[in-house]
Design an enzyme around this catalytic site. Sequence first.
Site, PDB file in Angstrom:
ATOM      1  N   PRO A  10      -7.551  -6.310   4.095  1.00 50.25           N
ATOM      2  CA  PRO A  10      -8.049  -4.953   4.303  1.00 50.25           C
ATOM      3  C   PRO A  10      -8.540  -4.256   3.043  1.00 50.25           C
ATOM      4  CG  PRO A  10      -5.659  -5.032   4.535  1.00 50.25           C
ATOM      5  CD  PRO A  10      -6.154  -6.451   4.489  1.00 50.25           C
ATOM      6  N   ASN A  11      -9.641  -3.548   3.229  1.00 54.68           N
ATOM      7  CA  ASN A  11     -10.282  -2.698   2.210  1.00 54.68           C
ATOM      8  C   ASN A  11     -11.027  -3.488   1.136  1.00 54.68           C
ATOM      9  OD1 ASN A  11      -9.321  -0.160   3.321  1.00 54.68           O
ATOM     10  ND2 ASN A  11      -7.299  -0.841   2.665  1.00 54.68           N
ATOM     11  N   ARG A  18     -14.767   0.904  -4.223  1.00 54.94           N
ATOM     12  CA  ARG A  18     -13.361   1.289  -4.081  1.00 54.94           C
ATOM     13  C   ARG A  18     -12.662   1.291  -5.445  1.00 54.94           C
ATOM     14  NH1 ARG A  18      -8.673  -2.845  -1.948  1.00 54.94           N
ATOM     15  NH2 ARG A  18      -6.994  -1.314  -1.934  1.00 54.94           N
ATOM     16  N   TYR A  23     -10.541  -2.109  -9.427  1.00 53.22           N
ATOM     17  CA  TYR A  23     -11.106  -3.315  -8.813  1.00 53.22           C
ATOM     18  C   TYR A  23     -12.502  -3.701  -9.322  1.00 53.22           C
ATOM     19  CZ  TYR A  23      -7.225  -2.566  -5.617  1.00 53.22           C
ATOM     20  OH  TYR A  23      -5.965  -2.389  -5.093  1.00 53.22           O
ATOM     21  N   ASN A  72      -6.470 -13.466  -0.409  1.00 54.46           N
ATOM     22  CA  ASN A  72      -6.077 -12.158  -0.919  1.00 54.46           C
ATOM     23  C   ASN A  72      -5.828 -11.290   0.312  1.00 54.46           C
ATOM     24  OD1 ASN A  72      -5.664  -9.686  -2.064  1.00 54.46           O
ATOM     25  ND2 ASN A  72      -7.473  -9.733  -3.393  1.00 54.46           N
ATOM     26  N   ALA A  75      -3.243  -5.330   1.051  1.00 51.29           N
ATOM     27  CA  ALA A  75      -2.003  -4.593   1.344  1.00 51.29           C
ATOM     28  C   ALA A  75      -1.062  -5.377   2.273  1.00 51.29           C
ATOM     29  CB  ALA A  75      -2.351  -3.243   1.961  1.00 51.29           C
ATOM     30  N   HIS A  78       2.140  -7.340   1.132  1.00 48.08           N
ATOM     31  CA  HIS A  78       3.437  -6.700   0.901  1.00 48.08           C
ATOM     32  C   HIS A  78       4.149  -6.319   2.196  1.00 48.08           C
ATOM     33  CE1 HIS A  78       1.341  -6.498  -2.881  1.00 48.08           C
ATOM     34  NE2 HIS A  78       0.521  -5.571  -2.445  1.00 48.08           N
ATOM     35  N   ASP A  85       4.086 -16.176   7.802  1.00 46.86           N
ATOM     36  CA  ASP A  85       4.426 -17.268   8.727  1.00 46.86           C
ATOM     37  C   ASP A  85       3.224 -18.178   8.979  1.00 46.86           C
ATOM     38  OD1 ASP A  85       7.039 -16.442   8.944  1.00 46.86           O
ATOM     39  OD2 ASP A  85       6.852 -15.627  10.981  1.00 46.86           O
ATOM     40  N   GLU A  96      -2.544 -17.749  -3.369  1.00 39.87           N
ATOM     41  CA  GLU A  96      -2.552 -16.292  -3.231  1.00 39.87           C
ATOM     42  C   GLU A  96      -3.210 -15.683  -4.465  1.00 39.87           C
ATOM     43  OE1 GLU A  96       1.323 -14.540  -2.621  1.00 39.87           O
ATOM     44  OE2 GLU A  96       0.634 -12.567  -3.276  1.00 39.87           O
ATOM     45  N   HIS A  98      -4.713 -11.962  -6.424  1.00 41.97           N
ATOM     46  CA  HIS A  98      -4.885 -10.511  -6.477  1.00 41.97           C
ATOM     47  C   HIS A  98      -5.785 -10.177  -7.651  1.00 41.97           C
ATOM     48  CE1 HIS A  98      -2.015  -9.893  -3.344  1.00 41.97           C
ATOM     49  NE2 HIS A  98      -1.225 -10.773  -3.942  1.00 41.97           N
ATOM     50  N   ILE A  99      -6.643  -9.206  -7.425  1.00 42.07           N
ATOM     51  CA  ILE A  99      -7.585  -8.777  -8.454  1.00 42.07           C
ATOM     52  C   ILE A  99      -6.831  -7.997  -9.539  1.00 42.07           C
ATOM     53  CG2 ILE A  99      -9.620  -7.312  -8.877  1.00 42.07           C
ATOM     54  CD1 ILE A  99     -10.277  -7.874  -5.804  1.00 42.07           C
ATOM     55  N   SER A 100      -6.037  -7.052  -9.102  1.00 43.98           N
ATOM     56  CA  SER A 100      -5.272  -6.227 -10.045  1.00 43.98           C
ATOM     57  C   SER A 100      -3.938  -6.908 -10.360  1.00 43.98           C
ATOM     58  CB  SER A 100      -5.022  -4.848  -9.433  1.00 43.98           C
ATOM     59  OG  SER A 100      -4.219  -4.964  -8.270  1.00 43.98           O
ATOM     60  N   ARG A 105       1.801  -2.236 -11.191  1.00 39.79           N
ATOM     61  CA  ARG A 105       1.508  -1.101 -10.309  1.00 39.79           C
ATOM     62  C   ARG A 105       2.791  -0.680  -9.572  1.00 39.79           C
ATOM     63  NH1 ARG A 105      -3.739  -2.474  -6.985  1.00 39.79           N
ATOM     64  NH2 ARG A 105      -3.691  -0.207  -6.670  1.00 39.79           N
ATOM     65  N   ARG A 109       4.196  -3.035  -4.499  1.00 41.11           N
ATOM     66  CA  ARG A 109       3.221  -4.127  -4.654  1.00 41.11           C
ATOM     67  C   ARG A 109       3.833  -5.342  -5.361  1.00 41.11           C
ATOM     68  NH1 ARG A 109      -1.702  -1.503  -3.333  1.00 41.11           N
ATOM     69  NH2 ARG A 109      -1.655   0.671  -3.961  1.00 41.11           N
TER      70      ARG A 109
HETATM   71  C1  DQA Z   1      -4.798  -6.334  -4.092  1.00 42.59           C
HETATM   72  C2  DQA Z   1      -3.467  -5.653  -4.481  1.00 42.59           C
HETATM   73  C3  DQA Z   1      -2.829  -5.015  -3.278  1.00 42.59           C
HETATM   74  O1  DQA Z   1      -1.600  -4.401  -3.645  1.00 42.59           O
HETATM   75  C4  DQA Z   1      -3.737  -3.952  -2.698  1.00 42.59           C
HETATM   76  O2  DQA Z   1      -3.176  -3.409  -1.528  1.00 42.59           O
HETATM   77  C5  DQA Z   1      -5.110  -4.445  -2.448  1.00 42.59           C
HETATM   78  C6  DQA Z   1      -5.732  -5.376  -3.391  1.00 42.59           C
HETATM   79  C7  DQA Z   1      -5.528  -6.896  -5.320  1.00 42.59           C
HETATM   80  O3  DQA Z   1      -6.371  -7.772  -5.121  1.00 42.59           O
HETATM   81  O4  DQA Z   1      -5.313  -6.444  -6.441  1.00 42.59           O
HETATM   82  O5  DQA Z   1      -5.782  -4.004  -1.512  1.00 42.59           O
HETATM   83  O6  DQA Z   1      -4.491  -7.426  -3.233  1.00 42.59           O
END
Ligand code: DQA
Length: 138
Positions: A10-11, A18, A23, A72, A75, A78, A85, A96, A98-100, A105, A109
Amino acid sequence: MQKIIIINGPNLNLLGTREPDVYGNLTFTEFLDSLREKFPNISLDYFQSNIEGEIIDKIQEAGPVFDGIILNAAAYTHTSVGIGDAVAAIESPVVEVHISNTFSREEFRHSSFIAPNAKGVIVGFGLKSYELAVHSLL
Ligand code: DQA
């Protein structure tokens, strides 16, 4: 040819606009073009959804078809027992990403339902996290 799929949660469709301080300014499509140029001998598929069940469906579908999955879950990382599963249920390796740097943070997270069943986790290198994930699957 090795087949890898990137699944974004998501997002992440909003990358480029964003929270650019967190990001970056690049859209994922722009980034994906450059990633495909860097790995001309790999088939790189891409799927994004804001819907938890669609991500689970895609992981189940991708399991037998792809040599590796870069996930990725944003959200949902978490919060989602269901996505965790699904990762446990398939054979192909899941990395897995993550960008950040989620560990620098908010505390919520810092946990992941995916990590225990992932091949590995790459966190905090910006969009380069995806490139490192491709390398890790080669
Ligand atoms: C994220 C980190 C997550 O905590 C956050 O909800 C995201 C992006 C990242 O790629 O840094 O939407 O997965």
